[in-house]
Write a protein that holds these residues in place. Structure first.
Motif, PDB file in Angstrom:
ATOM      1  N   PRO A   9       0.832  -1.207   0.000  1.00 45.86           N
ATOM      2  CA  PRO A   9       0.000   0.000   0.000  1.00 45.86           C
ATOM      3  C   PRO A   9       0.870   1.261   0.000  1.00 45.86           C
ATOM      4  O   PRO A   9       1.904   1.313   0.664  1.00 45.86           O
ATOM      5  CB  PRO A   9      -0.808  -0.111   1.295  1.00 45.86           C
ATOM      6  CG  PRO A   9      -0.804  -1.566   1.621  1.00 45.86           C
ATOM      7  CD  PRO A   9       0.504  -2.098   1.117  1.00 45.86           C
ATOM      8  N   GLY A  10       0.454   2.248  -0.778  1.00 50.78           N
ATOM      9  CA  GLY A  10       1.175   3.515  -0.846  1.00 50.78           C
ATOM     10  C   GLY A  10       2.293   3.562  -1.871  1.00 50.78           C
ATOM     11  O   GLY A  10       2.914   4.601  -2.058  1.00 50.78           O
ATOM     12  N   THR A  11       2.567   2.450  -2.544  1.00 43.83           N
ATOM     13  CA  THR A  11       3.604   2.427  -3.571  1.00 43.83           C
ATOM     14  C   THR A  11       3.059   3.107  -4.825  1.00 43.83           C
ATOM     15  O   THR A  11       2.030   2.702  -5.351  1.00 43.83           O
ATOM     16  CB  THR A  11       4.031   0.984  -3.891  1.00 43.83           C
ATOM     17  OG1 THR A  11       4.460   0.354  -2.677  1.00 43.83           O
ATOM     18  CG2 THR A  11       5.149   0.948  -4.911  1.00 43.83           C
ATOM     19  N   PRO A  12       3.732   4.153  -5.317  1.00 41.50           N
ATOM     20  CA  PRO A  12       3.217   4.916  -6.468  1.00 41.50           C
ATOM     21  C   PRO A  12       3.452   4.213  -7.810  1.00 41.50           C
ATOM     22  O   PRO A  12       4.359   4.574  -8.560  1.00 41.50           O
ATOM     23  CB  PRO A  12       3.995   6.232  -6.378  1.00 41.50           C
ATOM     24  CG  PRO A  12       5.286   5.854  -5.727  1.00 41.50           C
ATOM     25  CD  PRO A  12       4.967   4.726  -4.789  1.00 41.50           C
ATOM     26  N   VAL A  13       2.626   3.232  -8.118  1.00 41.40           N
ATOM     27  CA  VAL A  13       2.828   2.449  -9.334  1.00 41.40           C
ATOM     28  C   VAL A  13       2.645   3.266 -10.613  1.00 41.40           C
ATOM     29  O   VAL A  13       3.137   2.866 -11.664  1.00 41.40           O
ATOM     30  CB  VAL A  13       1.938   1.183  -9.366  1.00 41.40           C
ATOM     31  CG1 VAL A  13       2.321   0.216  -8.280  1.00 41.40           C
ATOM     32  CG2 VAL A  13       0.477   1.538  -9.308  1.00 41.40           C
ATOM     33  N   GLY A  14       1.980   4.399 -10.549  1.00 43.10           N
ATOM     34  CA  GLY A  14       1.812   5.227 -11.741  1.00 43.10           C
ATOM     35  C   GLY A  14       3.131   5.674 -12.346  1.00 43.10           C
ATOM     36  O   GLY A  14       3.233   5.898 -13.549  1.00 43.10           O
ATOM     37  N   ALA A  15       4.167   5.782 -11.532  1.00 42.79           N
ATOM     38  CA  ALA A  15       5.487   6.156 -12.032  1.00 42.79           C
ATOM     39  C   ALA A  15       6.146   5.019 -12.807  1.00 42.79           C
ATOM     40  O   ALA A  15       7.158   5.226 -13.470  1.00 42.79           O
ATOM     41  CB  ALA A  15       6.388   6.575 -10.868  1.00 42.79           C
ATOM     42  N   LEU A  16       5.551   3.834 -12.762  1.00 43.22           N
ATOM     43  CA  LEU A  16       6.138   2.651 -13.405  1.00 43.22           C
ATOM     44  C   LEU A  16       5.418   2.237 -14.673  1.00 43.22           C
ATOM     45  O   LEU A  16       5.744   1.212 -15.258  1.00 43.22           O
ATOM     46  CB  LEU A  16       6.134   1.478 -12.408  1.00 43.22           C
ATOM     47  CG  LEU A  16       6.755   1.756 -11.046  1.00 43.22           C
ATOM     48  CD1 LEU A  16       6.621   0.530 -10.148  1.00 43.22           C
ATOM     49  CD2 LEU A  16       8.199   2.175 -11.190  1.00 43.22           C
ATOM     50  N   TYR A  17       4.441   2.997 -15.113  1.00 51.35           N
ATOM     51  CA  TYR A  17       3.608   2.602 -16.246  1.00 51.35           C
ATOM     52  C   TYR A  17       4.376   2.473 -17.560  1.00 51.35           C
ATOM     53  O   TYR A  17       3.839   1.951 -18.530  1.00 51.35           O
ATOM     54  CB  TYR A  17       2.447   3.572 -16.433  1.00 51.35           C
ATOM     55  CG  TYR A  17       1.324   3.421 -15.426  1.00 51.35           C
ATOM     56  CD1 TYR A  17       1.348   2.459 -14.429  1.00 51.35           C
ATOM     57  CD2 TYR A  17       0.228   4.254 -15.482  1.00 51.35           C
ATOM     58  CE1 TYR A  17       0.323   2.324 -13.512  1.00 51.35           C
ATOM     59  CE2 TYR A  17      -0.813   4.135 -14.565  1.00 51.35           C
ATOM     60  CZ  TYR A  17      -0.753   3.163 -13.591  1.00 51.35           C
ATOM     61  OH  TYR A  17      -1.789   3.048 -12.696  1.00 51.35           O
ATOM     62  N   HIS A  18       5.604   2.935 -17.621  1.00 51.57           N
ATOM     63  CA  HIS A  18       6.414   2.796 -18.832  1.00 51.57           C
ATOM     64  C   HIS A  18       7.194   1.483 -18.851  1.00 51.57           C
ATOM     65  O   HIS A  18       7.822   1.151 -19.855  1.00 51.57           O
ATOM     66  CB  HIS A  18       7.383   3.971 -18.956  1.00 51.57           C
ATOM     67  CG  HIS A  18       8.430   4.001 -17.886  1.00 51.57           C
ATOM     68  ND1 HIS A  18       8.124   4.184 -16.559  1.00 51.57           N
ATOM     69  CD2 HIS A  18       9.760   3.863 -17.958  1.00 51.57           C
ATOM     70  CE1 HIS A  18       9.233   4.163 -15.843  1.00 51.57           C
ATOM     71  NE2 HIS A  18      10.245   3.964 -16.675  1.00 51.57           N
ATOM     72  N   LEU A  19       7.160   0.750 -17.737  1.00 50.01           N
ATOM     73  CA  LEU A  19       7.869  -0.527 -17.626  1.00 50.01           C
ATOM     74  C   LEU A  19       6.885  -1.673 -17.832  1.00 50.01           C
ATOM     75  O   LEU A  19       5.689  -1.506 -17.634  1.00 50.01           O
ATOM     76  CB  LEU A  19       8.524  -0.627 -16.244  1.00 50.01           C
ATOM     77  CG  LEU A  19       9.577   0.443 -15.947  1.00 50.01           C
ATOM     78  CD1 LEU A  19      10.030   0.349 -14.496  1.00 50.01           C
ATOM     79  CD2 LEU A  19      10.748   0.331 -16.899  1.00 50.01           C
ATOM     80  N   PRO A  20       7.396  -2.850 -18.216  1.00 47.94           N
ATOM     81  CA  PRO A  20       6.490  -3.975 -18.463  1.00 47.94           C
ATOM     82  C   PRO A  20       5.604  -4.261 -17.249  1.00 47.94           C
ATOM     83  O   PRO A  20       6.109  -4.440 -16.139  1.00 47.94           O
ATOM     84  CB  PRO A  20       7.439  -5.146 -18.734  1.00 47.94           C
ATOM     85  CG  PRO A  20       8.699  -4.509 -19.207  1.00 47.94           C
ATOM     86  CD  PRO A  20       8.796  -3.207 -18.474  1.00 47.94           C
ATOM     87  N   PRO A  21       4.285  -4.298 -17.442  1.00 49.40           N
ATOM     88  CA  PRO A  21       3.374  -4.545 -16.317  1.00 49.40           C
ATOM     89  C   PRO A  21       3.394  -6.011 -15.910  1.00 49.40           C
ATOM     90  O   PRO A  21       3.762  -6.882 -16.698  1.00 49.40           O
ATOM     91  CB  PRO A  21       2.006  -4.153 -16.874  1.00 49.40           C
ATOM     92  CG  PRO A  21       2.127  -4.402 -18.331  1.00 49.40           C
ATOM     93  CD  PRO A  21       3.562  -4.095 -18.692  1.00 49.40           C
ATOM     94  N   PRO A  22       2.973  -6.284 -14.678  1.00 47.68           N
ATOM     95  CA  PRO A  22       2.875  -7.688 -14.258  1.00 47.68           C
ATOM     96  C   PRO A  22       1.730  -8.373 -14.985  1.00 47.68           C
ATOM     97  O   PRO A  22       0.786  -7.725 -15.433  1.00 47.68           O
ATOM     98  CB  PRO A  22       2.604  -7.585 -12.762  1.00 47.68           C
ATOM     99  CG  PRO A  22       1.959  -6.244 -12.587  1.00 47.68           C
ATOM    100  CD  PRO A  22       2.556  -5.356 -13.633  1.00 47.68           C
TER     101      PRO A  22
END
Length: 185
Positions: free
Chosen positions: A62-75
């Motif tokens: 919880p609280g991890t800003p995954v929006g900053a990772l949207y350019h990397l391969p998603p799970p």
């Protein structure tokens, strides 16, 4: 495990090499262990730069800003109550959304992770440039001097650097291959 990329990245979990990339054998838990997080994100970034696919699954604290990772391969699967985050990540992800190119004494970054809000940066200040390049390999914030920490803070504010409890890694991928049509990025 090392790969023929710009930096040597250790993968924090075991992986199987596939024809076009990697399949991770264990679930990744983002947000639980800072050093494992930055190593994994560097691995994803370098695989993206080398046009290698990564099949992975896991969970996000919880609280991890995954929006900053949207350019990397998603799970392929994300455990917990983050199905909306996984759907957004899968929907938003595409090659070339956030990348950098190097020039003599500068780095140019294009960031289109937020639809309709593309940002472009030229990093030519020596301290910003050195921190951006230094953090291509995961780095402990404690190793930076005062000026470098300020630069790291500025880069993190723009989501160009991931900082999880003092562990840093550069987020944009190196654009090695231009897609066809090239105006697509």
């Amino acid at each position: 495990m090392t790969t023929p990329m710009e930096t040597t990245i250790e993968l924090p979990v075991s992986a199987e090499r596939t024809e076009y990339g990697f399949r991770l054998d264990a679930d990744v838990v983002l947000g639980a262990e800072p050093l494992a997080d930055v190593r994994f994100l560097a691995f994803l970034r370098e695989c993206q730069s080398a046009a290698l696919t990564v099949h992975w699954s896991g969970s996000v604290a919880p609280g991890t800003p995954v929006g900053a990772l949207y350019h990397l391969p998603p799970p392929t699967a994300l455990a917990g109550a983050l199905s909306d985050a996984l759907a957004a990540w899968t929907r938003t992800y595409r090659y070339g959304v956030c990348y950098y190119r190097r020039g003599p004494g500068f780095v140019q970054v294009k960031d289109a992770r937020v639809p309709g809000a593309t940002a472009r940066f030229i990093l030519d200040h020596p301290c910003l440039l050195s921190v951006f390049l230094l953090c291509l390999t995961p780095c402990d914030e404690e190793l930076l001097d005062c000026e470098q920490r300020e630069a790291a803070s500025l880069l993190a504010e723009e989501n160009l650097l991931w900082n999880t409890r003092g562990q840093l890694v550069t987020l944009p991928t190196l654009m090695r291959r231009w897609p066809i049509p090239f105006m697509g990025v």
